[in-house]
Design an enzyme around this catalytic site. Structure first.
Site, PDB file in Angstrom:
ATOM      1  N   GLU A 286      83.367 -30.874  -2.473  1.00 14.20           N
ATOM      2  CA  GLU A 286      82.410 -30.369  -3.452  1.00 14.20           C
ATOM      3  C   GLU A 286      81.673 -29.144  -2.947  1.00 14.20           C
ATOM      4  O   GLU A 286      81.523 -28.956  -1.741  1.00 14.20           O
ATOM      5  CB  GLU A 286      81.370 -31.467  -3.769  1.00 14.20           C
ATOM      6  CG  GLU A 286      82.002 -32.680  -4.434  1.00 14.20           C
ATOM      7  CD  GLU A 286      81.020 -33.824  -4.647  1.00 14.20           C
ATOM      8  OE1 GLU A 286      81.424 -34.811  -5.284  1.00 14.20           O
ATOM      9  OE2 GLU A 286      79.882 -33.755  -4.184  1.00 14.20           O
TER      10      GLU A 286
ATOM     11  N   CYS B 151      72.419 -30.360  -1.739  1.00 17.02           N
ATOM     12  CA  CYS B 151      73.261 -29.850  -0.667  1.00 17.02           C
ATOM     13  C   CYS B 151      73.274 -30.858   0.467  1.00 17.02           C
ATOM     14  O   CYS B 151      72.250 -31.402   0.830  1.00 17.02           O
ATOM     15  CB  CYS B 151      72.610 -28.563  -0.208  1.00 17.02           C
ATOM     16  SG  CYS B 151      73.768 -27.343   0.176  1.00 17.02           S
TER      17      CYS B 151
HETATM   18  N1  SAH Z   1      76.868 -31.641   8.866  1.00  8.98           N
HETATM   19  C1  SAH Z   1      75.943 -30.575   8.857  1.00  8.98           C
HETATM   20  C2  SAH Z   1      75.952 -29.769   7.568  1.00  8.98           C
HETATM   21  C3  SAH Z   1      76.085 -30.533   6.295  1.00  8.98           C
HETATM   22  S1  SAH Z   1      74.742 -31.634   5.918  1.00  8.98           S
HETATM   23  C4  SAH Z   1      74.543 -31.077   9.149  1.00  8.98           C
HETATM   24  O1  SAH Z   1      74.325 -32.278   9.138  1.00  8.98           O
HETATM   25  O2  SAH Z   1      73.687 -30.245   9.432  1.00  8.98           O
HETATM   26  C5  SAH Z   1      73.537 -30.437   5.360  1.00  8.98           C
HETATM   27  C6  SAH Z   1      72.107 -30.953   5.300  1.00  8.98           C
HETATM   28  O3  SAH Z   1      71.901 -31.910   4.241  1.00  8.98           O
HETATM   29  C7  SAH Z   1      71.687 -31.653   6.577  1.00  8.98           C
HETATM   30  O4  SAH Z   1      70.477 -31.134   7.062  1.00  8.98           O
HETATM   31  C8  SAH Z   1      71.566 -33.076   6.128  1.00  8.98           C
HETATM   32  O5  SAH Z   1      70.696 -33.776   6.931  1.00  8.98           O
HETATM   33  C9  SAH Z   1      71.081 -32.952   4.706  1.00  8.98           C
HETATM   34  N2  SAH Z   1      71.225 -34.196   3.947  1.00  8.98           N
HETATM   35  C10 SAH Z   1      72.235 -35.085   3.987  1.00  8.98           C
HETATM   36  N3  SAH Z   1      71.986 -36.147   3.187  1.00  8.98           N
HETATM   37  C11 SAH Z   1      70.795 -35.921   2.610  1.00  8.98           C
HETATM   38  C12 SAH Z   1      69.989 -36.667   1.694  1.00  8.98           C
HETATM   39  N4  SAH Z   1      70.381 -37.844   1.221  1.00  8.98           N
HETATM   40  N5  SAH Z   1      68.811 -36.135   1.323  1.00  8.98           N
HETATM   41  C13 SAH Z   1      68.411 -34.928   1.806  1.00  8.98           C
HETATM   42  N6  SAH Z   1      69.110 -34.194   2.679  1.00  8.98           N
HETATM   43  C14 SAH Z   1      70.292 -34.685   3.089  1.00  8.98           C
END
Ligand code: SAH
Ligand code: SF4
Length: 413
Positions: A107, A367
């Protein structure tokens, strides 16, 4: 036609033809040269690939027909099919579900920010670097999926091309969103996957996004987010500034970070922050530390103070993001006053901090919260067991005990 995805949507063999966007310019030039074609043909095709209006070489009326057919035979014009595009926030957020040739789905999310006093409109695209993710952060829908596979360079870039084409169509349709009559302004690697565990492909993609003859997006408009793969961060530092680096911190205490970001068991938070500090010093570019704020879990005063202690004096910025509800966790977002209090404590230590509202909550398009629909949701008892385990683990962590769970498989670069 070799539309494998259409014949067998899951588990199909991958279409062996390389995606055109991922072919380095020199290799494409060599392909044309080997066929006795003039050099300008490669540039012409490359331009059309990034211009966004054609859907195959056959659409290019300026190409001789046999050449167009040979191009379509040897390469794929795009490696992603946009199966579904869902909009939210009154058209300001669009989530695209992309189907790859082997039936895997990933996605991307396009967010429109209208022009505000003195600021031009922005269109930020959040893209995936892997299908699924091996890191397994429990609050993240992608982490719950587990790892499926790395995306190749074209599969990463074609998410961007798909958004560019949609922006163009919006424009042609008279600016449906009211803010779409412009070009893509920012790309963030914050969708599915851990970019630093697919770093070669991510670097190739960033180079193409930068390339003025391709997308031509400045390095300052590209952000890559990592959960803390220390060797990857060090490799980036050696390369010099390529883009903005974001580090998903979530907790500055190892006991809690072991639970929230399981690769902390491999690279503890002090090592991650040291790598971040060195990166900022070497590149002169501020690191953005992301914190997903989870009510009663990582939003206490003690956690704020631990963040302040960890980052004090660094070239850093902290971004607080209320957790988006994910079905299979016992957790909720922190309350706004709690987040504001947390922010104030960090700010008092001289560290800049912002609070970010998440986009597209109602379509699960925040995101980093992406998990392409998969067959078979977990059963109710499995979900209950997971919730219980997370509650027990985070309670233990709050008392300062480190996790005795193993490091997730597949996180070594
Ligand atoms: N794997 C990398 C990039 C993708 S995740 C990383 O973890 O940095 C991108 C961002 O989205 C990360 O900061 C992650 O913590 C956040 N994220 C994931 N799930 C989330 C949720 N349920 N609510 C808010 N942010 C979330
Ligand atoms: Fe992977 Fe990032 Fe999700 Fe953690 S937050 S599971 S690292 S995609």
């Amino acid at each position: 036609m070799r539309e494998l995805a259409m014949l067998d949507p899951r588990g199909a063999a991958r279409d062996p033809r390389p995606g055109l966007s991922g072919v380095p310019s020199v290799d494409l030039a060599a392909w044309f040269e080997a066929r006795g074609e003039p050099a300008f043909r490669a540039r012409q095709v490359e331009h059309a690939v990034w211009a966004g209006s054609a859907s195959s070489a056959a659409d290019l009326t300026t190409l001789p027909r046999p050449l167009a057919a040979a191009i379509d035979e040897a390469f794929r014009w795009s490696t992603v099919a946009d199966d579904t595009v869902i909009t939210a926030d009154g058209g300001q957020t669009e989530k695209a579900l992309h189907r790859l040739s082997d039936g895997t789905t990933v996605e991307s999310v396009l967010m429109h920010y209208p022009a505000r006093a003195g600021r031009r409109a922005r269109h930020t695209l959040c893209i995936s670097s892997q299908a699924g993710c091996a890191v397994g952060c429990p609050f993240c829908a992608t982490g719950e999926l587990g790892f499926e596979r790395d995306l190749d360079t074209a599969e990463i870039l074609d998410q961007v091309r798909s958004a560019v084409a949609r922006l163009m169509r919006n424009e042609l349709a008279g600016g449906k969103t009211g803010a779409a009559a412009e070009r893509l302004t920012n790309v963030v690697f914050m969708g599915m996957g851990e970019p630093l565990l697919n770093l070669d492909r991510v670097l190739e993609s960033v180079a193409a996004l930068n390339d003025p003859s391709k997308l031509g997006l400045g390095a300052r408009h590209i952000t890559v987010s990592t959960s803390g793969v220390v060797p990857g961060i060090r490799r980036l530092t050696a390369l010099g500034p390529q883009f903005t680096l974001a580090i998903s911190l979530h907790a500055a205490r190892d006991s809690l970070r072991d639970v929230l970001v399981p690769l902390n068991r491999r690279w503890p938070v002090a090592e991650v922050a040291a790598a971040g500090r060195d990166h900022a010093r070497a590149t002169g570019r501020r690191i953005s530390y992301e914190m997903t704020m989870i009510g009663g879990v990582n939003d206490t005063d003690a956690d704020a103070d631990a963040v302040a202690t960890l980052l004090r004096g660094d070239l850093a910025h902290v971004n607080l993001i209320p957790m988006n509800p994910v079905a299979h966790t016992p957790w909720r977002a922190s309350e706004m006053p709690v987040i504001e209090r947390f922010a104030a404590r960090i700010e008092a230590a001289g560290i800049p901090v912002t609070i970010r509202r998440n986009r597209g909550v109602e379509i699960g398009a925040a995101c980093g919260q992406l998990a392409a629909e998969r067959a078979g949701a977990p059963t109710a008892p499995a979900v209950a067991r997971r919730r219980q385990r997370l509650e027990a683990e985070s309670a233990k962590a709050l008392h300062g005990e480190r996790s005795d769970e193993p490091v997730p498989a597949g996180v070594e670069p």
